[in-house]
Scaffold this motif. Structure first.
Motif, PDB file in Angstrom:
ATOM      1  N   LEU A   1      -6.060   5.210  -1.186  1.00 10.41           N
ATOM      2  CA  LEU A   1      -5.590   4.468  -0.117  1.00 10.41           C
ATOM      3  C   LEU A   1      -4.104   5.211   0.696  1.00 10.41           C
ATOM      4  N   PRO A   2      -4.137   5.310   1.743  1.00  7.88           N
ATOM      5  CA  PRO A   2      -2.273   6.819   2.080  1.00  7.88           C
ATOM      6  C   PRO A   2      -1.130   5.637   1.834  1.00  7.88           C
ATOM      7  N   VAL A   3      -1.257   4.954   0.777  1.00  6.68           N
ATOM      8  CA  VAL A   3       0.205   4.272   0.069  1.00  6.68           C
ATOM      9  C   VAL A   3       0.949   4.846  -0.793  1.00  6.68           C
ATOM     10  N   ASN A   4       2.205   4.366  -0.734  1.00 13.07           N
ATOM     11  CA  ASN A   4       3.036   4.605  -2.113  1.00 13.07           C
ATOM     12  C   ASN A   4       2.050   4.228  -3.337  1.00 13.07           C
ATOM     13  N   GLN A   5       1.190   4.654  -4.150  1.00 15.36           N
ATOM     14  CA  GLN A   5       0.377   3.923  -5.339  1.00 15.36           C
ATOM     15  C   GLN A   5       1.207   3.788  -6.467  1.00 15.36           C
ATOM     16  N   ALA A   6       2.008   4.243  -7.151  1.00 13.33           N
ATOM     17  CA  ALA A   6       3.085   3.818  -7.608  1.00 13.33           C
ATOM     18  C   ALA A   6       3.535   2.627  -7.458  1.00 13.33           C
ATOM     19  N   GLN A   7       4.032   2.701  -6.494  1.00 13.86           N
ATOM     20  CA  GLN A   7       5.002   0.630  -5.912  1.00 13.86           C
ATOM     21  C   GLN A   7       3.281   0.010  -6.018  1.00 13.86           C
ATOM     22  N   PHE A   8       2.364   0.279  -5.189  1.00 10.26           N
ATOM     23  CA  PHE A   8       1.066  -0.451  -5.244  1.00 10.26           C
ATOM     24  C   PHE A   8       0.968  -1.026  -5.856  1.00 10.26           C
ATOM     25  N   LEU A   9       1.023  -0.243  -7.288  1.00 16.20           N
ATOM     26  CA  LEU A   9       0.414  -0.569  -8.850  1.00 16.20           C
ATOM     27  C   LEU A   9       1.322  -1.941  -8.925  1.00 16.20           C
ATOM     28  N   LYS A  10       2.562  -1.157  -8.813  1.00 14.50           N
ATOM     29  CA  LYS A  10       3.372  -2.519  -9.101  1.00 14.50           C
ATOM     30  C   LYS A  10       3.883  -3.522  -8.789  1.00 14.50           C
ATOM     31  N   THR A  11       3.901  -3.895  -7.550  1.00 21.70           N
ATOM     32  CA  THR A  11       3.568  -4.710  -6.686  1.00 21.70           C
ATOM     33  C   THR A  11       2.466  -6.279  -7.088  1.00 21.70           C
ATOM     34  N   ILE A  12       1.346  -5.231  -7.410  1.00 21.43           N
ATOM     35  CA  ILE A  12       0.539  -6.214  -7.558  1.00 21.43           C
ATOM     36  C   ILE A  12       0.558  -6.413  -9.123  1.00 21.43           C
ATOM     37  N   GLU A  13       0.798  -5.609 -10.305  1.00 21.59           N
ATOM     38  CA  GLU A  13       1.679  -6.326 -10.781  1.00 21.59           C
ATOM     39  C   GLU A  13       2.152  -7.241 -11.168  1.00 21.59           C
ATOM     40  N   GLU A  14       3.324  -6.733 -10.949  1.00 24.60           N
ATOM     41  CA  GLU A  14       4.709  -8.260 -11.014  1.00 24.60           C
ATOM     42  C   GLU A  14       3.349  -9.444 -10.288  1.00 24.60           C
ATOM     43  N   TYR A  15       3.177  -9.209  -8.920  1.00 22.88           N
ATOM     44  CA  TYR A  15       2.392 -10.650  -8.250  1.00 22.88           C
ATOM     45  C   TYR A  15       1.562 -11.600  -9.776  1.00 22.88           C
TER      46      TYR A  15
END
Length: 502
Positions: A366-380
């Protein structure tokens, strides 16, 4: 000069317009329908709907009157909760934050079931909304959200059946005919000016019903009234709803009414057509299982409470939230636990989908900020609370300690494969309209009827603000279409004049 005898002219050829034409014809009036588009693009926004239509009803017996093909054996295997007029009205007021005009709202609600019966009497076929409004539980199909009915074969079937009835009743339809101006004489409707095959015609008539939609397909009007960012929105329905009916009505003194800065918009496939494609009808590009997802923008952040309520009560406002995101895009994320619950549109070949065995692999696609993407899912995942997961009801299984929260249907995203569906904002219809009373008469600035002028459908302002209960737009079109057509016929027959096309 061609002699004609049209008591009523209906502008538009969608659900509201054709309901108006049929209602007027059954009262004995002669009717002409004017459709701006060609015959193969008839039907307005109604052609693109999935057919869900919201009505009040007193349980399964009422539903079986509308769908007599339901057998006793089938009835034993389904549960359709009562959806009273009070519940319908309360839902409408709740999602519009109490702004809906109480008189118009009450008329919509109290006339809903009677109008469904009337439509059935004119050949419109209905079916149970198994696909989108039920889940299986304890061996039964449980319907939820006050929306068990849909038209057979979605909007395509609705428009087909309405047109069949129009032909049966001898109602004339002129295609590729664009209405441009209303003419009054002694403060009464006298004629309408149209463009047809490069020529301008003036058609004299006694009464006019305007039912040709809002202004959502006009970029200039979207920018002026809703905001410049709406130039980026996909137009989900017909390209012909450019506000000309509203412009004509306002020019003869109609009162502007409702939320002109608001609209119905949804999350739709990022690669959906820029305007409605009549070769791919049926609302196939929407993505409405998002209450079971988490939605992230390209910066890798969540931005709404996906589980705030059933999708029926949030989808019409979450489109604008997606529009606000960078590049007007968001990604609905699911894992294999939830994938079987997704609606049918997620399985169509038109659906844009990314799939991977791990979240890291998915992020790489995905064309996303990969680090923040994974961090958000982890926090969720860490915030998800214990509880019983139940998509058939607001289960209260939410999150704790994150903003925004997820109030219901919160499951950890942890079982591969994982899926991402990119969505953008699709505008359906504008909420701003003109003021009508409860029988469809168009009101002027003094709130007095403009003699001979009526309106229905998406041109009616004052019912929807910020949001709406799913299926109520189609129902409003039917209710106010029938009311406007009936009122126009009564007026026309009392004031009948010879009509001439010049």
């Amino acid at each position: 000069m061609v002699q004609s005898n049209f008591d009523i002219i209906v502008v538009g050829a969608g659900n509201a317009a054709l309901c108006a034409a049929i209602a007027a014809r059954e009262k004995g009036a002669s009717v002409l329908v004017l459709e701006r588009g060609p015959k193969q693009k008839r039907g307005g926004n109604s052609f693109f709907t999935d057919g869900a239509i919201r009505t009040a009803y007193n349980g399964l017996d009422d539903i079986r009157k509308i769908i007599p093909s339901i057998t006793d054996e089938e009835a034993e295997k389904i549960h359709v909760p009562v959806y009273s007029e009070t519940e319908y009205y309360d839902d409408l007021m709740r999602v519009t934050k109490g702004q809906s005009d109480p008189q118009l709202a009450k008329q919509l609600v109290t006339q809903s079931y009677k109008t469904i019966q009337w439509m059935q009497g004119h050949g419109i076929e209905f079916e149970l909304n198994y696909e989108n409004q039920s889940f299986e539980k304890d061996g039964k199909r449980i319907f939820w959200g006050g929306l068990p009915l849909k038209t057979n074969d979605k909007g395509v079937g609705l428009i087909r059946k309405l047109n069949e009835r129009v032909i049966e009743l001898g109602i004339e339809v002129w295609y590729e005919t664009r209405a441009t101006e209303l003419k009054l004489e002694n403060n009464q409707i006298k004629s309408i000016v149209v463009q047809q095959e490069g020529k301008e015609l003036t058609i004299n008539t006694t009464s006019i019903v305007l039912a040709c939609g809002g202004f959502e397909a006009d970029k200039k009007l979207r920018s002026e009234f809703i905001g410049e960012e709406w130039n980026a929105a996909i137009v989900r329905g017909t390209e012909y709803n450019t506000g000309e009916g509203l412009t004509m009505a306002l020019a003869v003194g109609a009162q502007k009414y409702g939320q002109w800065s608001g609209c119905h918009s949804i999350g739709t496939d990022y690669n959906a057509p820029k305007v409605g494609d009549f070769t791919k009808p049926g609302d196939i590009f929407k993505k409405h299982s998002y209450p079971l997802s988490i939605m992230l923008n390209k910066d890798g952040n969540r931005f709404v409470d996906e589980g705030a309520d059933f999708r029926n009560y949030t989808y019409a406002k979450y489109g604008r939230e997606i529009l606000k995101q960078p590049d007007h895009v968001a990604y609905q994320i699911y894992d294999s636990q939830v994938r079987p619950y997704l609606r049918k549109e997620y399985d169509l070949e038109e659906a844009t989908i990314y799939q991977a065995d791990t979240l890291e692999e998915l992020a790489n696609l995905l064309p996303v900020n990969q680090a923040q993407f994974l961090k958000t899912i982890e926090e969720y995942n860490h915030s998800v609370q214990e509880g019983n997961y139940n998509p058939t009801e607001k289960d209260g299984k939410g999150t704790d300690g994150i903003t925004p929260p997820k109030s219901n249907w919160a499951l950890r995203i942890e079982q591969g494969p994982f899926y991402a569906f990119p969505v953008t904002c699709g505008i359906t219809f504008s909420f701003g309209g003109i003021h009508v009373n409860t029988v469809g008469e168009v009101l002027n600035e003094e709130e007095a009827p403009i003699a001979g002028l009526f309106a229905a459908g998406e041109m009616v302002g004052g019912i929807f603000y910020e949001n709406y209960p799913g299926g109520s737009g189609l129902m409003s079109g039917s209710v106010y279409g029938k009311l406007a057509g009936t009122s126009a016929a009564s007026y026309a027959l009392e004031n009948r004049r010879d009509t001439v096309t010049q």
